[in-house]
Design a protein around this motif. Sequence first.
Motif, PDB file in Angstrom:
ATOM      1  N   VAL A  84      62.459  29.914  72.452  1.00  0.00           N
ATOM      2  CA  VAL A  84      63.603  30.314  71.428  1.00  0.00           C
ATOM      3  C   VAL A  84      64.399  29.111  71.351  1.00  0.00           C
ATOM      4  CG1 VAL A  84      65.694  31.512  72.428  1.00  0.00           C
ATOM      5  CG2 VAL A  84      63.612  32.089  73.068  1.00  0.00           C
ATOM      6  N   TYR A  85      64.823  28.752  70.072  1.00  0.00           N
ATOM      7  CA  TYR A  85      65.597  28.076  69.495  1.00  0.00           C
ATOM      8  C   TYR A  85      67.093  27.758  69.186  1.00  0.00           C
ATOM      9  CZ  TYR A  85      61.337  25.762  68.025  1.00  0.00           C
ATOM     10  OH  TYR A  85      59.886  25.306  68.091  1.00  0.00           O
ATOM     11  N   TYR A  86      67.731  27.214  70.352  1.00  0.00           N
ATOM     12  CA  TYR A  86      69.478  27.431  70.615  1.00  0.00           C
ATOM     13  C   TYR A  86      69.859  25.968  69.415  1.00  0.00           C
ATOM     14  CZ  TYR A  86      67.917  30.070  74.633  1.00  0.00           C
ATOM     15  OH  TYR A  86      67.974  31.275  75.730  1.00  0.00           O
ATOM     16  N   CYS A  87      70.481  26.096  68.508  1.00  0.00           N
ATOM     17  CA  CYS A  87      71.737  25.443  68.029  1.00  0.00           C
ATOM     18  C   CYS A  87      72.843  24.978  69.110  1.00  0.00           C
ATOM     19  CB  CYS A  87      72.504  25.939  67.045  1.00  0.00           C
ATOM     20  SG  CYS A  87      73.885  24.976  66.159  1.00  0.00           S
ATOM     21  N   ALA A  88      73.460  23.174  69.025  1.00  0.00           N
ATOM     22  CA  ALA A  88      74.114  23.179  70.586  1.00  0.00           C
ATOM     23  C   ALA A  88      74.872  21.964  69.618  1.00  0.00           C
ATOM     24  CB  ALA A  88      73.481  22.222  70.995  1.00  0.00           C
ATOM     25  N   ALA A  89      75.652  21.440  69.846  1.00  0.00           N
ATOM     26  CA  ALA A  89      77.268  21.062  69.665  1.00  0.00           C
ATOM     27  C   ALA A  89      77.394  20.083  70.911  1.00  0.00           C
ATOM     28  CB  ALA A  89      78.349  21.429  68.345  1.00  0.00           C
ATOM     29  N   ARG A  90      78.591  18.673  70.181  1.00  0.00           N
ATOM     30  CA  ARG A  90      78.640  17.955  71.225  1.00  0.00           C
ATOM     31  C   ARG A  90      79.582  16.814  70.331  1.00  0.00           C
ATOM     32  NH1 ARG A  90      76.908  12.861  71.453  1.00  0.00           N
ATOM     33  NH2 ARG A  90      74.665  12.287  70.988  1.00  0.00           N
ATOM     34  N   SER A  91      80.664  16.640  70.707  1.00  0.00           N
ATOM     35  CA  SER A  91      81.336  15.072  70.438  1.00  0.00           C
ATOM     36  C   SER A  91      80.313  14.072  70.716  1.00  0.00           C
ATOM     37  CB  SER A  91      82.641  14.795  71.328  1.00  0.00           C
ATOM     38  OG  SER A  91      82.525  14.248  72.701  1.00  0.00           O
ATOM     39  N   SER A  92      81.178  13.127  69.449  1.00  0.00           N
ATOM     40  CA  SER A  92      80.743  11.732  69.839  1.00  0.00           C
ATOM     41  C   SER A  92      80.149  10.936  70.947  1.00  0.00           C
ATOM     42  CB  SER A  92      80.559  10.864  68.048  1.00  0.00           C
ATOM     43  OG  SER A  92      82.525  10.705  68.645  1.00  0.00           O
ATOM     44  N   SER A  93      81.767  10.864  71.527  1.00  0.00           N
ATOM     45  CA  SER A  93      82.176  10.537  72.831  1.00  0.00           C
ATOM     46  C   SER A  93      81.137  10.953  74.537  1.00  0.00           C
ATOM     47  CB  SER A  93      83.530  10.586  72.829  1.00  0.00           C
ATOM     48  OG  SER A  93      84.048  12.005  73.386  1.00  0.00           O
ATOM     49  N   SER A  94      80.279  12.116  73.872  1.00  0.00           N
ATOM     50  CA  SER A  94      80.025  12.360  75.508  1.00  0.00           C
ATOM     51  C   SER A  94      78.505  12.904  75.146  1.00  0.00           C
ATOM     52  CB  SER A  94      80.692  13.350  76.087  1.00  0.00           C
ATOM     53  OG  SER A  94      79.823  14.224  76.917  1.00  0.00           O
ATOM     54  N   TYR A  95      77.276  12.548  75.669  1.00  0.00           N
ATOM     55  CA  TYR A  95      76.208  12.984  75.878  1.00  0.00           C
ATOM     56  C   TYR A  95      75.840  14.372  75.657  1.00  0.00           C
ATOM     57  CZ  TYR A  95      75.056   7.801  74.302  1.00  0.00           C
ATOM     58  OH  TYR A  95      74.583   7.607  73.337  1.00  0.00           O
ATOM     59  N   GLU A  96      76.575  15.380  77.303  1.00  0.00           N
ATOM     60  CA  GLU A  96      76.466  16.541  77.163  1.00  0.00           C
ATOM     61  C   GLU A  96      77.043  17.588  76.326  1.00  0.00           C
ATOM     62  OE1 GLU A  96      78.428  15.959  81.668  1.00  0.00           O
ATOM     63  OE2 GLU A  96      79.708  17.221  80.401  1.00  0.00           O
ATOM     64  N   TRP A  97      76.221  18.513  75.729  1.00  0.00           N
ATOM     65  CA  TRP A  97      76.426  19.884  75.367  1.00  0.00           C
ATOM     66  C   TRP A  97      76.905  20.700  75.999  1.00  0.00           C
ATOM     67  CZ3 TRP A  97      74.552  18.174  69.698  1.00  0.00           C
ATOM     68  CH2 TRP A  97      73.395  16.990  70.248  1.00  0.00           C
ATOM     69  N   PRO A  98      77.948  20.981  75.872  1.00  0.00           N
ATOM     70  CA  PRO A  98      79.007  21.600  75.723  1.00  0.00           C
ATOM     71  C   PRO A  98      79.247  23.495  75.409  1.00  0.00           C
ATOM     72  CG  PRO A  98      80.482  20.731  74.700  1.00  0.00           C
ATOM     73  CD  PRO A  98      79.103  19.720  75.220  1.00  0.00           C
ATOM     74  N   ASN A  99      78.708  23.559  73.957  1.00  0.00           N
ATOM     75  CA  ASN A  99      78.870  24.127  72.915  1.00  0.00           C
ATOM     76  C   ASN A  99      76.986  24.570  72.740  1.00  0.00           C
ATOM     77  OD1 ASN A  99      81.595  24.574  72.442  1.00  0.00           O
ATOM     78  ND2 ASN A  99      80.859  22.839  71.681  1.00  0.00           N
ATOM     79  N   TRP A 100      77.174  26.030  72.964  1.00  0.00           N
ATOM     80  CA  TRP A 100      76.024  26.563  72.276  1.00  0.00           C
ATOM     81  C   TRP A 100      75.800  27.967  71.824  1.00  0.00           C
ATOM     82  CZ3 TRP A 100      70.950  24.587  73.682  1.00  0.00           C
ATOM     83  CH2 TRP A 100      71.056  22.692  74.664  1.00  0.00           C
ATOM     84  N   GLY A 101      74.833  28.019  70.725  1.00  0.00           N
ATOM     85  CA  GLY A 101      74.558  29.207  70.376  1.00  0.00           C
ATOM     86  C   GLY A 101      73.968  30.460  71.218  1.00  0.00           C
ATOM     87  N   GLN A 102      73.131  31.001  71.003  1.00  0.00           N
ATOM     88  CA  GLN A 102      72.504  32.710  71.401  1.00  0.00           C
ATOM     89  C   GLN A 102      70.693  31.885  71.654  1.00  0.00           C
ATOM     90  OE1 GLN A 102      73.942  33.517  68.327  1.00  0.00           O
ATOM     91  NE2 GLN A 102      72.367  34.003  67.150  1.00  0.00           N
TER      92      GLN A 102
END
Length: 119
Positions: free
Chosen positions: A93-111
């Motif tokens: 299962v492939y997931y898309c993710a997004a984060r800001s440039s100021s953090s290495y954490e990925w808080p936003n994920w697709g389904q």
Amino acid sequence: QVQLVESGGGLVQAGGSLRLSCAASGRTFSAAVMGWFRQAPGKEREFVAAITWSGSWTNYADSVKGRFTISRDNAKNTVYLQMNSLKPADTAVYYCAARSSSSYEWPNWGQGTQVTVSS
């Protein structure tokens, strides 16, 4: 918050190609870096590829280098993953993710979208 919706998964034979898409909406200005991850059955989620807003920087897992290409169309708020020379080991299962440039954490994920590669 950024909403992410993946599409483009499916069943393909080994050696074939697929292109995944991820459409972003909401606070897209916070999606400075977008990435793809995948999770195979019984395995942990792993990084696949990432790209910055400008597209000037990309990063790939060693397992997909030379076969996968990440790109983005900021006018459409969409990121793509072109997958060529697919192998059964790419099944996940492939997931898309997004984060800001100021953090290495990925808080936003697709389904997630299923990719199955048959031998």
